[in-house]
Design an enzyme around this catalytic site. Structure first.
Site, short mmCIF file in Angstrom:
data_model
loop_
_atom_site.label_atom_id
_atom_site.label_comp_id
_atom_site.label_asym_id
_atom_site.label_seq_id
_atom_site.Cartn_x
_atom_site.Cartn_y
_atom_site.Cartn_z
N TYR A 1 0.86 -1.19 0.00
CA TYR A 1 0.00 0.00 0.00
C TYR A 1 0.88 1.23 0.00
O TYR A 1 1.69 1.43 0.92
CB TYR A 1 -0.93 0.02 1.22
CG TYR A 1 -2.14 0.89 1.01
CD1 TYR A 1 -3.32 0.34 0.50
CD2 TYR A 1 -2.11 2.26 1.27
CE1 TYR A 1 -4.44 1.14 0.28
CE2 TYR A 1 -3.22 3.06 1.05
CZ TYR A 1 -4.39 2.49 0.56
OH TYR A 1 -5.50 3.29 0.34
N SER A 2 0.77 2.05 -1.02
CA SER A 2 1.53 3.30 -1.15
C SER A 2 3.03 3.00 -1.05
O SER A 2 3.57 2.30 -1.90
CB SER A 2 1.05 4.31 -0.11
OG SER A 2 1.48 5.63 -0.43
#
Length: 253
Positions: A94-95
């Site tokens: 995530y990110s």
């Protein structure tokens, strides 16, 4: 009954599942810890073991210095991952976590080592396109940037001492997030998860993950902003469940 959770500091919340047919390694966003993925395992097929990765500098590892460079982080992380690669596995990033996941896959592909059966890259554009580094921002500008991401709890900004404590970790994580990786496609499939309201990652950028795989590409779009893993949690988990079953049908429905 499942065995007790491991005490490995890299995986503090792991609940070993001897019947698992697939492991899913989850890498967090900047400033996030293993607890970001608490409760996810219950929403995934019974044949899946969720393994949340805890980086130094946060939660139970708050006294350890954070990593600022991907190669050093990978060198430290790989020995911890090695014993858990005895089953098929998936990476979820995530990110900032997408950089760690892709860097591992590229490194292992170069070695001829086993690769994930699939990778989910969420809330990030692909890291083979140069972007402006945030390293040179002064504290005031960096704090304003954090506010725009809307991922840091308001109470952190309200307490000077707390903010001073977390800033070094966040700055280190943003250095990782700004890493530019080779434009080397990996053989495993990639599914990109993004939000139509993310001011930091456009849907056009999300689609460019297709340039980094020769194994097939899909994208899923969710409502919300950059942290749609919080506001669209059930939709995200349903999409993740679908991808895991597609990549490894043996995990069950």
């Amino acid at each position: 009954m499942r065995p007790a959770a491991t005490t490995n500091p890299w995986f503090p919340t792991r609940q070993p599942n001897p019947n698992a047919r697939l492991r899913v390694f989850c890498f967090p966003f900047a400033g996030g810890g293993a607890s970001v993925y608490n409760g996810w395992g219950a929403s995934l097929p019974a044949g899946v073991e969720l393994v949340s990765v805890q980086l130094p500098g946060r939660e139970r590892r708050i006294m350890e210095p954070p990593f600022r460079q991907l190669p050093a982080l990978l060198d430290a992380l790989e020995p911890a991952l090695a014993p858990l690669l005895d089953k098929p596995f998936v990476f979820f990033g995530y990110s900032m976590g997408t950089r760690i996941a892709l860097a591992l896959a590229q490194r292992w592909q170069a070695r001829g080592a086993p690769l994930p059966v699939g990778m989910v890259m969420a809330a990030a554009g692909p890291p083979h396109r140069p972007r402006a580094s945030r390293d040179e921002l002064n504290d005031a500008a960096f704090i304003e940037l954090l506010r725009k991401y809307e991922g840091t709890p308001p109470e952190v900004f309200a307490h000077k001492e707390l903010l001073e404590m977390v800033l070094p970790v966040l700055r280190a994580d943003f250095s990782l997030a700004d890493s530019v990786l080779p434009s080397l496609p990996v053989r495993c499939p990639i599914s990109a998860f993004g939000s139509d309201g993310d001011a930091h990652v456009t849907l056009e950028e999300l689609e460019r993950w297709s340039e980094l795989t020769t194994g097939g590409f899909r994208s899923h779009h969710f409502p919300g902003t950059h942290f749609f893993l919080r506001t669209a949690r059930e939709q995200l988990l349903a999409a993740l469940r679908g991808e895991l079953v597609r990549w490894c049908p043996e995990v069950g429905p």
